[in-house]
Design an enzyme around this catalytic site. Structure first.
Site, PDB file in Angstrom:
ATOM      1  N   GLU A 139       0.835  -1.210   0.000  1.00  0.00           N
ATOM      2  CA  GLU A 139       0.000   0.000   0.000  1.00  0.00           C
ATOM      3  C   GLU A 139       0.867   1.257   0.000  1.00  0.00           C
ATOM      4  OE1 GLU A 139      -3.587   0.876   0.266  1.00  0.00           O
ATOM      5  OE2 GLU A 139      -3.467  -0.969  -0.872  1.00  0.00           O
ATOM      6  N   TYR A 170      -3.896   4.675   6.049  1.00  0.00           N
ATOM      7  CA  TYR A 170      -3.174   3.425   6.353  1.00  0.00           C
ATOM      8  C   TYR A 170      -1.807   3.422   5.676  1.00  0.00           C
ATOM      9  CZ  TYR A 170      -1.914  -1.530   5.998  1.00  0.00           C
ATOM     10  OH  TYR A 170      -1.225  -2.730   6.032  1.00  0.00           O
ATOM     11  N   LYS A 192       2.016   3.631   7.312  1.00  0.00           N
ATOM     12  CA  LYS A 192       2.983   2.547   7.089  1.00  0.00           C
ATOM     13  C   LYS A 192       4.276   3.082   6.455  1.00  0.00           C
ATOM     14  CE  LYS A 192       1.013  -1.405   8.453  1.00  0.00           C
ATOM     15  NZ  LYS A 192       1.656  -2.465   9.251  1.00  0.00           N
TER      16      LYS A 192
HETATM   17  P1  NAP Z   1      -4.834  -8.761  10.931  1.00  0.00           P
HETATM   18  O1  NAP Z   1      -5.320 -10.139  10.683  1.00  0.00           O
HETATM   19  O2  NAP Z   1      -5.818  -7.630  10.862  1.00  0.00           O
HETATM   20  O3  NAP Z   1      -4.154  -8.732  12.387  1.00  0.00           O
HETATM   21  C1  NAP Z   1      -3.800  -7.523  13.009  1.00  0.00           C
HETATM   22  C2  NAP Z   1      -3.392  -7.797  14.442  1.00  0.00           C
HETATM   23  O4  NAP Z   1      -3.048  -6.546  15.085  1.00  0.00           O
HETATM   24  C3  NAP Z   1      -4.501  -8.422  15.305  1.00  0.00           C
HETATM   25  O5  NAP Z   1      -3.920  -9.353  16.177  1.00  0.00           O
HETATM   26  C4  NAP Z   1      -5.018  -7.219  16.101  1.00  0.00           C
HETATM   27  O6  NAP Z   1      -5.617  -7.556  17.318  1.00  0.00           O
HETATM   28  C5  NAP Z   1      -3.714  -6.474  16.349  1.00  0.00           C
HETATM   29  N1  NAP Z   1      -3.906  -5.076  16.766  1.00  0.00           N
HETATM   30  C6  NAP Z   1      -4.609  -4.126  16.116  1.00  0.00           C
HETATM   31  N2  NAP Z   1      -4.555  -2.977  16.800  1.00  0.00           N
HETATM   32  C7  NAP Z   1      -3.813  -3.192  17.920  1.00  0.00           C
HETATM   33  C8  NAP Z   1      -3.409  -2.394  19.028  1.00  0.00           C
HETATM   34  N3  NAP Z   1      -3.774  -1.117  19.122  1.00  0.00           N
HETATM   35  N4  NAP Z   1      -2.646  -2.958  20.006  1.00  0.00           N
HETATM   36  C9  NAP Z   1      -2.279  -4.258  19.911  1.00  0.00           C
HETATM   37  N5  NAP Z   1      -2.635  -5.078  18.889  1.00  0.00           N
HETATM   38  C10 NAP Z   1      -3.385  -4.546  17.903  1.00  0.00           C
HETATM   39  O7  NAP Z   1      -3.638  -8.393   9.944  1.00  0.00           O
HETATM   40  P2  NAP Z   1      -2.672  -9.370   9.108  1.00  0.00           P
HETATM   41  O8  NAP Z   1      -3.265  -9.584   7.768  1.00  0.00           O
HETATM   42  O9  NAP Z   1      -2.288 -10.529   9.949  1.00  0.00           O
HETATM   43  O10 NAP Z   1      -1.431  -8.404   8.872  1.00  0.00           O
HETATM   44  C11 NAP Z   1      -0.334  -8.399   9.786  1.00  0.00           C
HETATM   45  C12 NAP Z   1       0.473  -7.131   9.543  1.00  0.00           C
HETATM   46  O11 NAP Z   1       0.976  -7.105   8.216  1.00  0.00           O
HETATM   47  C13 NAP Z   1      -0.290  -5.830   9.721  1.00  0.00           C
HETATM   48  O12 NAP Z   1       0.598  -4.876  10.266  1.00  0.00           O
HETATM   49  C14 NAP Z   1      -0.674  -5.425   8.314  1.00  0.00           C
HETATM   50  O13 NAP Z   1      -0.853  -4.036   8.218  1.00  0.00           O
HETATM   51  C15 NAP Z   1       0.554  -5.911   7.559  1.00  0.00           C
HETATM   52  N6  NAP Z   1       0.355  -6.304   6.154  1.00  0.00           N
HETATM   53  C16 NAP Z   1      -0.584  -7.216   5.834  1.00  0.00           C
HETATM   54  C17 NAP Z   1      -0.718  -7.639   4.509  1.00  0.00           C
HETATM   55  C18 NAP Z   1      -1.743  -8.656   4.106  1.00  0.00           C
HETATM   56  O14 NAP Z   1      -2.019  -8.751   2.896  1.00  0.00           O
HETATM   57  N7  NAP Z   1      -2.265  -9.451   5.019  1.00  0.00           N
HETATM   58  C19 NAP Z   1       0.137  -7.116   3.526  1.00  0.00           C
HETATM   59  C20 NAP Z   1       1.118  -6.195   3.909  1.00  0.00           C
HETATM   60  C21 NAP Z   1       1.231  -5.813   5.240  1.00  0.00           C
HETATM   61  P3  NAP Z   1      -7.216  -7.842  17.429  1.00  0.00           P
HETATM   62  O15 NAP Z   1      -7.398  -9.287  17.038  1.00  0.00           O
HETATM   63  O16 NAP Z   1      -7.483  -7.585  18.864  1.00  0.00           O
HETATM   64  O17 NAP Z   1      -7.910  -6.894  16.497  1.00  0.00           O
HETATM   65  O1  G4F Z   2      -8.964  -6.885   0.464  1.00  0.00           O
HETATM   66  P1  G4F Z   2      -8.750  -5.434   0.579  1.00  0.00           P
HETATM   67  O2  G4F Z   2      -9.516  -4.719   1.630  1.00  0.00           O
HETATM   68  O3  G4F Z   2      -7.185  -5.236   0.722  1.00  0.00           O
HETATM   69  P2  G4F Z   2      -6.209  -3.983   0.494  1.00  0.00           P
HETATM   70  O4  G4F Z   2      -6.940  -2.702   0.587  1.00  0.00           O
HETATM   71  O5  G4F Z   2      -5.426  -4.248  -0.737  1.00  0.00           O
HETATM   72  O6  G4F Z   2      -5.269  -4.092   1.786  1.00  0.00           O
HETATM   73  C1  G4F Z   2      -4.738  -5.348   2.220  1.00  0.00           C
HETATM   74  O7  G4F Z   2      -3.511  -5.561   1.573  1.00  0.00           O
HETATM   75  C2  G4F Z   2      -2.497  -4.585   1.889  1.00  0.00           C
HETATM   76  C3  G4F Z   2      -1.243  -4.965   1.083  1.00  0.00           C
HETATM   77  O8  G4F Z   2      -1.290  -4.274  -0.140  1.00  0.00           O
HETATM   78  C4  G4F Z   2      -2.237  -4.632   3.377  1.00  0.00           C
HETATM   79  F1  G4F Z   2      -1.253  -3.740   3.704  1.00  0.00           F
HETATM   80  C5  G4F Z   2      -3.510  -4.285   4.134  1.00  0.00           C
HETATM   81  O9  G4F Z   2      -3.271  -4.415   5.542  1.00  0.00           O
HETATM   82  C6  G4F Z   2      -4.593  -5.296   3.740  1.00  0.00           C
HETATM   83  O10 G4F Z   2      -4.213  -6.570   4.208  1.00  0.00           O
HETATM   84  O11 G4F Z   2      -9.096  -4.726  -0.819  1.00  0.00           O
HETATM   85  C7  G4F Z   2      -8.492  -5.144  -2.020  1.00  0.00           C
HETATM   86  C8  G4F Z   2      -9.157  -4.407  -3.174  1.00  0.00           C
HETATM   87  C9  G4F Z   2      -9.260  -2.904  -2.980  1.00  0.00           C
HETATM   88  O12 G4F Z   2      -8.918  -2.269  -4.178  1.00  0.00           O
HETATM   89  C10 G4F Z   2     -10.730  -2.667  -2.676  1.00  0.00           C
HETATM   90  O13 G4F Z   2     -11.222  -1.385  -3.083  1.00  0.00           O
HETATM   91  O14 G4F Z   2     -10.498  -4.876  -3.292  1.00  0.00           O
HETATM   92  C11 G4F Z   2     -11.337  -3.765  -3.507  1.00  0.00           C
HETATM   93  N1  G4F Z   2     -12.695  -4.114  -3.094  1.00  0.00           N
HETATM   94  C12 G4F Z   2     -13.769  -4.150  -3.924  1.00  0.00           C
HETATM   95  N2  G4F Z   2     -14.862  -4.455  -3.227  1.00  0.00           N
HETATM   96  C13 G4F Z   2     -13.098  -4.414  -1.861  1.00  0.00           C
HETATM   97  C14 G4F Z   2     -14.475  -4.631  -1.941  1.00  0.00           C
HETATM   98  N3  G4F Z   2     -12.420  -4.524  -0.708  1.00  0.00           N
HETATM   99  C15 G4F Z   2     -13.120  -4.871   0.405  1.00  0.00           C
HETATM  100  N4  G4F Z   2     -12.446  -5.034   1.557  1.00  0.00           N
HETATM  101  N5  G4F Z   2     -14.478  -5.081   0.379  1.00  0.00           N
HETATM  102  C16 G4F Z   2     -15.199  -4.972  -0.781  1.00  0.00           C
HETATM  103  O15 G4F Z   2     -16.418  -5.151  -0.791  1.00  0.00           O
END
Ligand code: NAP
Ligand code: G4F
Length: 344
Positions: free
Chosen positions: A128, A150, A154
């Site tokens: 992002e 967001y 980051k």
């Molecule tokens: P996730 O499933 O939403 O997990 C986020 C975690 O952070 C949860 O355990 C949440 O706790 C905790 N958290 C949120 N706010 C907090 C706070 N104020 N204090 C302590 N803990 C807190 O996210 P994820 O997909 O595993 O992603 C892990 C990390 O990678 C995140 O930093 C995300 O931004 C980053 N990231 C994710 C992706 C992706 O595609 N998944 C890609 C790039 C980067 P609760 O369960 O209590 O809400």
């Molecule tokens: O699944 P999304 O919400 O993921 P997004 O915004 O790409 O973010 C995720 O990936 C990031 C890495 O690039 C992480 F850093 C971040 O923490 C998170 O894990 O949306 C993906 C795409 C967007 O373009 C959104 O506009 O899907 C599009 N979309 C279309 N309809 C939707 C929807 N997204 C969501 N969540 N819900 C919809 O109904």
């Protein structure tokens, strides 16, 4: 003695996969969660890790809490995964998101510098940060142009990580991970929204999937593959930043088609703009439609990563294809429904 890891955000998708990965490699794993009325350990439970992770209550906004946790656990490695991770919500809660995702990373880095400077640090950075992309594919040297609070938060955390490495010599790495999904993904993210809603519609014969921008393109990989890259970064001989991605992009509309095919439908998108709908050709059943309520104030249209640096330096490569990823997610949601379990 076993190496000791502290993983923030252990109740989340990546936290669960990373804990499983580290436990399997002999680590003593401390996982942080934030206190709430009901503990939320279903992901760790699904991976059979809930009993082996030592849980520590940690609120990222509370500096003293971070300091005490580091002093108590004295980890060799810290993985900072906790964040307000939903991009859409960051437009509604920008200040909170900036504090949790941006300033909290600074809180942790400053605490490590003060209490445990030899400890290695991983920051969960994100594609992002590239937002309105300046080149395709995106690599470590691509300039950032975030498109959401967001993404901006980051970027701040990324540069703090780089700065603590350069200024204070911390072993601090920023993993710039592209989207990664799994059966443990939260249902608010689009892939799991698609698989959970379609699985429910398939089981019940009713319902409709409503989506925002179905043309958005993402480089989607499997979370289980991506946590291996996090670990490899902290085991590398020098601290550095790495893009982690598959190098293949698909649209949201394609996710719907792939998931619907897995459920035995014959899907086709038809219509224009906000009138677009996805139908099952065989029965005419309406499966999905666009609802502009899900559009974002600013969108990331197309991101695609180049992970060749990670391939060269860490020997990392993704294993699970886009097709297999969607199929695994659909199958997991169908299995949960068949077992009478909720789709969390
Ligand atoms: P996730 O499933 O939403 O997990 C986020 C975690 O952070 C949860 O355990 C949440 O706790 C905790 N958290 C949120 N706010 C907090 C706070 N104020 N204090 C302590 N803990 C807190 O996210 P994820 O997909 O595993 O992603 C892990 C990390 O990678 C995140 O930093 C995300 O931004 C980053 N990231 C994710 C992706 C992706 O595609 N998944 C890609 C790039 C980067 P609760 O369960 O209590 O809400
Ligand atoms: O699944 P999304 O919400 O993921 P997004 O915004 O790409 O973010 C995720 O990936 C990031 C890495 O690039 C992480 F850093 C971040 O923490 C998170 O894990 O949306 C993906 C795409 C967007 O373009 C959104 O506009 O899907 C599009 N979309 C279309 N309809 C939707 C929807 N997204 C969501 N969540 N819900 C919809 O109904």
């Amino acid at each position: 003695m076993s190496p000791r890891a502290l993983v923030t955000g252990v109740t989340g998708q990546d936290g669960a996969y990373l804990c499983r990965h580290l436990l399997d490699r002999g680590y003593e794993v401390y996982g942080t969660y934030r206190r709430s009325a009901s503990r939320n350990l279903w992901r760790l439970e699904e991976l059979g890790a809930a009993d082996d992770v030592q849980l520590v209550s940690l609120e990222l906004l509370e500096l003293t809490n971070i300091l005490r946790t580091l002093e108590m656990v004295r980890p060799d490695e810290v993985y900072n995964l906790a964040a307000q991770s939903f991009v859409g919500l960051s437009f509604e809660q920008p200040i909170y998101t900036a504090d949790v995702n941006g300033t909290s990373t600074l809180r942790i880095l400053e605490s490590i510098r003060t209490v445990l400077p030899a400890c290695r640090f991983y920051q969960a950075s994100t594609s992002e940060m590239f937002g309105k992309v300046q080149e395709t594919p995106q690599r470590e040297t691509t300039p950032f142009h975030p498109r959401s609070p967001y993404g901006v938060a980051k970027v701040s955390a990324h540069w703090m990580t780089v700065n603590y490495r350069e200024a204070h010599g911390l072993f601090a790495c920023s993993g710039i991970l592209f989207n990664h999904e799994s059966p443990l993904r939260g249902t608010e993210f689009v892939t799991r929204k698609v698989t959970s809603t379609l699985a429910r519609m398939h089981a019940s014969g009713a319902g409709l999937l409503e989506l925002g921008n179905i043309d958005a393109m993402r480089d989607w990989g499997f979370a289980g593959d991506y946590v291996e890259a996090m670990h490899a970064m902290l085991r590398h001989d020098t601290a550095d930043d790495f893009v982690i991605a598959t190098g293949e992009a698909h649209s949201v509309g394609e996710v719907v088609v792939r998931a619907a095919v897995c459920l035995g439908w014959d899907p086709v998108w038809e219509g224009e703009g906000v009138k677009r709908r996805c139908l099952d050709r065989r029965t005419g059943r309406l499966l999905a439609q666009v609802n502009p309520a899900y559009y974002r104030p600013a969108e990331v249209d197309f991101i695609l990563g180049d992970a060749s640096k990670a391939r060269r330096a860490l020997g990392w490569a993704p294993r699970v294809s886009f097709e297999e990823l969607v199929e695994r997610m659909v199958r997991a949601d169908c299995d949960r429904l068949a077992a009478g379990r909720p789709l969390l």
